[in-house]
Design an enzyme around this catalytic site. Structure first.
Site, mmCIF file in Angstrom:
data_model
loop_
_atom_site.group_PDB
_atom_site.id
_atom_site.type_symbol
_atom_site.label_atom_id
_atom_site.label_comp_id
_atom_site.label_asym_id
_atom_site.label_seq_id
_atom_site.Cartn_x
_atom_site.Cartn_y
_atom_site.Cartn_z
ATOM 1 N N LYS A 22 -50.201 -20.827 -2.926
ATOM 2 C CA LYS A 22 -49.096 -21.772 -2.740
ATOM 3 C C LYS A 22 -49.624 -23.190 -2.525
ATOM 4 O O LYS A 22 -49.142 -24.143 -3.144
ATOM 5 C CB LYS A 22 -48.268 -21.344 -1.528
ATOM 6 C CG LYS A 22 -47.346 -22.417 -0.981
ATOM 7 C CD LYS A 22 -46.927 -22.119 0.441
ATOM 8 C CE LYS A 22 -46.346 -23.359 1.088
ATOM 9 N NZ LYS A 22 -46.010 -23.184 2.493
ATOM 10 N N ASN A 23 -50.628 -23.338 -1.651
ATOM 11 C CA ASN A 23 -51.112 -24.669 -1.291
ATOM 12 C C ASN A 23 -51.949 -25.316 -2.383
ATOM 13 O O ASN A 23 -52.303 -26.496 -2.273
ATOM 14 C CB ASN A 23 -51.905 -24.605 0.013
ATOM 15 C CG ASN A 23 -51.017 -24.330 1.211
ATOM 16 O OD1 ASN A 23 -49.816 -24.605 1.183
ATOM 17 N ND2 ASN A 23 -51.586 -23.765 2.261
ATOM 18 N N CYS A 116 -41.845 -26.451 8.075
ATOM 19 C CA CYS A 116 -41.938 -25.653 9.298
ATOM 20 C C CYS A 116 -42.004 -26.540 10.535
ATOM 21 O O CYS A 116 -42.661 -27.582 10.528
ATOM 22 C CB CYS A 116 -43.190 -24.766 9.266
ATOM 23 S SG CYS A 116 -42.963 -23.263 8.314
ATOM 24 N N ARG A 121 -46.259 -33.908 12.026
ATOM 25 C CA ARG A 121 -47.106 -34.025 10.848
ATOM 26 C C ARG A 121 -46.704 -35.312 10.145
ATOM 27 O O ARG A 121 -46.032 -35.295 9.116
ATOM 28 C CB ARG A 121 -46.949 -32.797 9.941
ATOM 29 C CG ARG A 121 -47.383 -31.512 10.608
ATOM 30 C CD ARG A 121 -47.538 -30.391 9.628
ATOM 31 N NE ARG A 121 -46.267 -29.911 9.138
ATOM 32 C CZ ARG A 121 -46.137 -28.873 8.308
ATOM 33 N NH1 ARG A 121 -47.189 -28.225 7.880
ATOM 34 N NH2 ARG A 121 -44.949 -28.469 7.916
ATOM 35 N N ASP A 305 -53.879 -21.863 9.610
ATOM 36 C CA ASP A 305 -52.901 -21.010 8.928
ATOM 37 C C ASP A 305 -53.168 -19.518 9.123
ATOM 38 O O ASP A 305 -52.360 -18.684 8.717
ATOM 39 C CB ASP A 305 -52.851 -21.319 7.429
ATOM 40 C CG ASP A 305 -51.992 -22.536 7.124
ATOM 41 O OD1 ASP A 305 -51.330 -23.050 8.052
ATOM 42 O OD2 ASP A 305 -51.971 -22.979 5.955
ATOM 43 N N ARG A 397 -41.334 -18.581 2.261
ATOM 44 C CA ARG A 397 -41.894 -19.846 1.802
ATOM 45 C C ARG A 397 -43.346 -19.688 1.351
ATOM 46 O O ARG A 397 -43.835 -20.513 0.573
ATOM 47 C CB ARG A 397 -41.815 -20.901 2.914
ATOM 48 C CG ARG A 397 -40.411 -21.407 3.229
ATOM 49 C CD ARG A 397 -40.426 -22.550 4.236
ATOM 50 N NE ARG A 397 -41.410 -23.538 3.856
ATOM 51 C CZ ARG A 397 -42.478 -23.864 4.581
ATOM 52 N NH1 ARG A 397 -42.692 -23.282 5.748
ATOM 53 N NH2 ARG A 397 -43.332 -24.772 4.152
#
Length: 424
Positions: A22-23, A116, A121, A305, A397
């Protein structure tokens, strides 16, 4: 909202193929805007964040199709540089579009992104980097307007190795006039994958994977065909789940080199791990051993993570473990939920002290964010009895149908779909 229902207490076993990262996929999808032509991106998982990114691309005029694990994007008809606030608030990663939209159209209008709730951030590093490249930035409430006739290469020094800021600067700089040097860059594998994607389109980027990235601007980029790397966080989640349930699991389509810090922690906990090429095997037949201290830090150190997932494993370990979270101040929200399942965890500022217990017990818990939700699924798989994990949309997600993933390994986990309530 959907729930996951888990009947735990059974070891996971079998073989599973890990889906794309995903990232890595999200910034690559954003970078497709820089191409003059069609881009094909392979190994793209079906996740809520991916679909939001595709919706944004469509909203600004692109043609985007997700067929299986293949995404095709045609940016030739893209005309808008204004990202709607409704879509921006669904996903923090929408901030990746600032750099490519500014580079392509000379302007971009966005809003403060969502995502999230794991702590502050800020996007200050993104804005300062674009400003250094020559952009004029105006903030009006939650709206941010950036403009520049053409960006100019420069040296950008990051105060913190932010992954998102590093990637945004890379994407903005590939069409800038002259050379850009990013000092203090993040080093994650996903940044290396973005560099490879940009270079496949004709960019001139080098240094990803180190703390200094050099970009020589080019006049234009073309279409390409590219495959995204495997998801190291999904790999790590499965590995921890195998260890927590005292199972025997083989993972295919992995990159062991991206998981060195996790492998080190799991081996300290007494877990057996073998790897060869893109295959890893995780075996754990005994109660894990406590790990005295883990500190989350930017790559290549232990990833934030995977902090919640590993905490679940250590909640079952023999002895006392300590985890220090240095990246996000709001990333211990899973602690209360784990304690409701029988864990013995105490939090003091950014330190969690975990006294292992022999067993966890099923109950109803809430996924407060993406990785906390994954940790609770692992807890449910390892626990005695029935666990219900609520607010599954957070988990969706970052995991492509997590229930099917663990069903492949013998996990007794199903999704309850609720349509009777409407949430705004």
């Amino acid at each position: 909202m959907d729930n996951l229902v888990i009947e735990g207490g059974q070891p996971l076993s079998g073989t599973i193929r890990i889906h794309g990262a995903k990232n890595a996929a999200l910034p690559i999808l954003a970078a497709s805007l820089l191409a003059e032509g069609k881009v094909t991106i392979r190994n793209v998982p079906r996740l809520l964040d991916i679909e939001v990114m595709l919706d944004i691309l469509r909203d600004i005029g692109c043609k985007a199709r997700h067929d299986g694990t293949v995404v095709t994007v045609d940016t030739s008809l893209a005309t808008s540089s204004h990202i709607p606030e409704t879509l921006m608030r669904k996903m923090r990663s929408s901030v990746f579009l600032m750099g490519p939209l500014l580079a392509r159209f000379g302007e971009v209008q966005i809003y403060q992104p969502g995502g999230c709730a794991i702590g502050e951030r800020k996007i200050d590093l993104h804005l300062r980097g674009l400003e250094a490249l020559g952009a004029h930035i105006e903030e009006k409430g939650s709206r941010i307007i950036c403009s520049a006739r053409r960006l100019k290469g420069t040296e950008i020094s990051l105060d913190f190795p932010s992954v998102g800021a590093t990637e945004n600067m890379m994407m903005a700089a590939v069409l800038a006039n002259g050379r850009t040097t990013i000092v203090g860059a993040a080093r994650e594998p996903e940044i290396q994958d973005l560099q490879q994607f940009l270079n496949t389109m004709g960019a001139r980027v080098r240094g990803a994977g180190t703390d200094t990235i050099v970009i020589d601007g080019v006049e234009s980029l073309g279409g390409c065909d590219f495959e995204v790397i495997p998801d190291r966080i999904v790999s790590g989640t499965v590995m921890v789940a195998a260890a927590a349930t005292r199972g025997d699991v083989t993972l295919e389509n992995t990159q062991p080199a991206h998981l060195t810090s996790l492998v080190h922690v799991l081996r300290r906990a007494g877990v057996q791990i073998e790897s060869a090429n893109d295959i890893m095997r995780v075996v754990s037949s005994k109660r894990p051993i406590a790990v005295d201290r883990i500190v989350t830090s930017p790559y290549p150190a232990f990833p934030t993570d995977l902090q919640a997932q590993v905490m679940t494993l250590l909640a079952l370990a023999d002895g006392v473990s300590v985890i220090k979270e240095t990246i996000f101040e709001g990333r211990f929200k899973h602690v209360d939920e784990l304690c409701r399942m029988g864990a013995d965890i105490r939090v003091d500022l950014n330190n969690a002290f975990i006294r292992g217990v022999p067993e966890l017990y099923g109950t109803t818990v809430e996924a407060t964010d993406l990785r906390a939700g994954a940790a609770l699924v692992i807890a449910g798989l390892a626990a005695q009895g029935r666990t219900v994990v609520e607010h599954v949309h957070h988990i969706d997600r970052g995991y492509d149908r997590i229930e099917e993933m663990f069903q492949q390994l013998g996990g007794n986990i199903t999704r309850e779909v609720h349509k009777s309530k409407v949430y705004s």
